[in-house]
Scaffold this motif. Sequence first.
Motif, PDB file in Angstrom:
ATOM      1  N   GLU A  56       0.807  -1.258  -0.286  1.00  0.00           N
ATOM      2  CA  GLU A  56       0.034  -0.268  -0.355  1.00  0.00           C
ATOM      3  C   GLU A  56       0.703   1.017   0.078  1.00  0.00           C
ATOM      4  OE1 GLU A  56      -3.115   0.024   3.338  1.00  0.00           O
ATOM      5  OE2 GLU A  56      -3.141  -2.111   3.105  1.00  0.00           O
ATOM      6  N   GLU A  78      -4.128   9.377  -4.269  1.00  0.00           N
ATOM      7  CA  GLU A  78      -4.436   9.193  -2.574  1.00  0.00           C
ATOM      8  C   GLU A  78      -5.494   9.055  -1.925  1.00  0.00           C
ATOM      9  OE1 GLU A  78      -1.976   9.390   1.188  1.00  0.00           O
ATOM     10  OE2 GLU A  78      -1.184  10.601   0.011  1.00  0.00           O
ATOM     11  N   ALA A  82      -6.778   4.805  -1.781  1.00  0.00           N
ATOM     12  CA  ALA A  82      -7.863   4.859   0.094  1.00  0.00           C
ATOM     13  C   ALA A  82      -8.626   4.315   0.005  1.00  0.00           C
ATOM     14  CB  ALA A  82      -7.690   5.879   0.166  1.00  0.00           C
TER      15      ALA A  82
END
Length: 99
Positions: A56, A78, A82
């Motif tokens: 990740e 980002e 997520a």
Amino acid sequence: HPETAEAVQAIERLRGSIDNVDTAIVMLLAERFKYTEEVGRWKAQAGFAPADAEREHRQVARLRALAEQAGLDPDIAEGYHAFVVGESKTRHQRIADAS
């Protein structure tokens, strides 16, 4: 007014392009989640955890760099990451629980 008509036409043309991009995004997300489902099955079969924090972190860095190259706010990339990783983890956990 000609200016108003021109603006309406431009907006309609741009919205058509937006709709095309949205279609491509949804199709790509469907393909992505097919792959993550398969990863989830392999992880469950091998007894691996649903999450991989090291990957990740690498992916966030990679996507942020890609976003910068593309002229996109890296925070958007980002946020995308997520979302998809959160959904993938949820799916992987469901697969693991069913095994």
